[in-house]
Enzyme design. Sequence first.
Site, PDB file in Angstrom:
ATOM      1  CE1 TYR A  65      -4.045   1.598  -0.202  1.00  0.00           C
ATOM      2  CE2 TYR A  65      -4.631  -0.534   0.717  1.00  0.00           C
ATOM      3  CZ  TYR A  65      -4.996   0.630   0.060  1.00  0.00           C
ATOM      4  OH  TYR A  65      -6.291   0.814  -0.339  1.00  0.00           O
ATOM      5  CD  GLU A  67      -4.372   6.101   0.925  1.00  0.00           C
ATOM      6  OE1 GLU A  67      -5.498   5.673   0.706  1.00  0.00           O
ATOM      7  OE2 GLU A  67      -4.091   6.771   1.937  1.00  0.00           O
ATOM      8  CG  ASP A 211      -6.474  11.392 -24.279  1.00  0.00           C
ATOM      9  OD1 ASP A 211      -5.519  10.644 -24.000  1.00  0.00           O
ATOM     10  OD2 ASP A 211      -7.673  11.058 -24.150  1.00  0.00           O
ATOM     11  CB  THR A 237      -2.659   4.343 -22.312  1.00  0.00           C
ATOM     12  OG1 THR A 237      -2.189   4.236 -23.659  1.00  0.00           O
ATOM     13  CG2 THR A 237      -4.085   4.882 -22.304  1.00  0.00           C
ATOM     14  CE  LYS A 240      -5.312   2.876 -25.488  1.00  0.00           C
ATOM     15  NZ  LYS A 240      -6.229   4.002 -25.642  1.00  0.00           N
ATOM     16  NE  ARG A 246      -5.698  -3.071 -19.856  1.00  0.00           N
ATOM     17  CZ  ARG A 246      -5.601  -3.088 -21.192  1.00  0.00           C
ATOM     18  NH1 ARG A 246      -4.813  -3.946 -21.794  1.00  0.00           N
ATOM     19  NH2 ARG A 246      -6.292  -2.236 -21.912  1.00  0.00           N
TER      20      ARG A 246
HETATM   21  C1  PLP Z   1      -7.262   4.423 -24.849  1.00  0.00           C
HETATM   22  C2  PLP Z   1      -7.640   5.859 -24.683  1.00  0.00           C
HETATM   23  C3  PLP Z   1      -8.034   6.378 -23.440  1.00  0.00           C
HETATM   24  C4  PLP Z   1      -8.363   5.534 -22.238  1.00  0.00           C
HETATM   25  O1  PLP Z   1      -7.499   4.602 -21.783  1.00  0.00           O
HETATM   26  P1  PLP Z   1      -8.027   3.495 -20.753  1.00  0.00           P
HETATM   27  O2  PLP Z   1      -6.787   2.961 -20.165  1.00  0.00           O
HETATM   28  O3  PLP Z   1      -8.832   2.514 -21.533  1.00  0.00           O
HETATM   29  O4  PLP Z   1      -8.884   4.186 -19.732  1.00  0.00           O
HETATM   30  C5  PLP Z   1      -8.270   7.734 -23.342  1.00  0.00           C
HETATM   31  N1  PLP Z   1      -8.123   8.548 -24.401  1.00  0.00           N
HETATM   32  C6  PLP Z   1      -7.762   8.083 -25.606  1.00  0.00           C
HETATM   33  C7  PLP Z   1      -7.608   9.040 -26.737  1.00  0.00           C
HETATM   34  C8  PLP Z   1      -7.508   6.728 -25.793  1.00  0.00           C
HETATM   35  O5  PLP Z   1      -7.170   6.278 -27.000  1.00  0.00           O
END
Ligand code: PLP
Length: 418
Positions: A65, A67, A211, A237, A240, A246
Amino acid sequence: MSVTHDVLEADDSGLGVLLRQDHELAEILLAERRRQSTTLQLIAAENFTSPAVLAALGSPLANKYAEGYPGARHHGGCEIADVAERLAVERARTLFGAEHANVQSHSGSSAVLAAYAALLRPGDTVLALGLPYGGHLTHGSPANFSGRWFDFVGYGVDAETGLIDHDQVRTLARTHRPKAIVCGSIAYPRHLDYAAFREVADEVGAYLIADAAHPIGLVAGGAAPSPVPYADIVCATTHKVLRGPRGGMILCGSDLAERVDRAVFPFTQGGAQMHTIAAKAVAFGEAATPAFAGYAHQVVANARALAAQLAAEGLVVTTGGTDTHLLTVDPAPLGVDGRTARGRLAAAGIVLDCCALPHGDARGLRLGTAALTTQGMGEREMRAVATLLAEVLRGGTDAVTARDDVRHLVAEFPPYPE
Ligand SMILES: *Cc1c(COP(=O)(O)O)cnc(C)c1O
């Protein structure tokens, strides 16, 4: 029981332990491993993490843990966890040339939530790519917190070219005076012009949030432009193209560091997932190597080869091609819509997603090359995949025959050594 099972049962780590203790669940994991190694993974958001990343995920840091942040935790016994998180942060900062990195976000969506929490108040206006054009759920979907708590205005893409129209972005920004502009998409196949977004944001006094969940892995490998010099906050993320565990990540300047950290914890999350953070550190380490840069460029070369052959087979490729790891296509000229196509391809062992298309209401297909490239496939294999895919959609080959072809192709490129 197969030979593989005997070998696994004798193994004192990982699946061997699981097989002896919980056969039912172990069989489920083995079935998924079989699925992943006998079908083609063309889902643009997926990849195969390295055994080292998987090892960190399965490590005893999963028990801890933690935090808070390194040096300022709400729990005892965090001295090793602190070292792991500092290492992950340092590697992320170096890899992306960012003044500050927060590596605690549990997912890409959590990272976006924290970015909004750091910069916005409920009711603020936000300008983002509309969902029908490839915006993410967190970019204003009524089914998501973003659509409920903020006033989203959507820009689109040109129906003919499929490209973002920066004149429209500017006009909407001048009209609606958003507090933040979001650039980033789940399906846009071209590089984003971050400088153009920055210019509009500056003109109307808005924050720019990139993003970069999809392209961040290409950015790490030098195969796509970086949003870091332009955006106030970059959300991403790690699972990907970047090929880590993840999870999510936030990059920003020193000026916003404290607001971003507080927006992640304690505002939107509790304890950090230290095993995932350790695995992120491993992935950042891998992504800093010349081998990863080679990988990132091959991902793009493969996507271009895939797009070119799909076009040659008669499918309509949005924007006429791709700069990235992903492409979207309309299979209508082959006599099927996207939804039917996805089902038919799934039966043949070709796994991909449906997506919106810039023109009309029909669904298209979204494909990505990150996973196949990790497996070692190149342009030759991409052309074979495209030809097979088109043949399945035309009905020129039955599912059983196609599935056999797929199995033969992937057998040459196992995602993990047995
Ligand atoms: C994949 C993605 C997310 C979200 O990612 P998660 O891990 O599934 O929550 C947010 N924004 C964009 C543009 C994405 O391609």
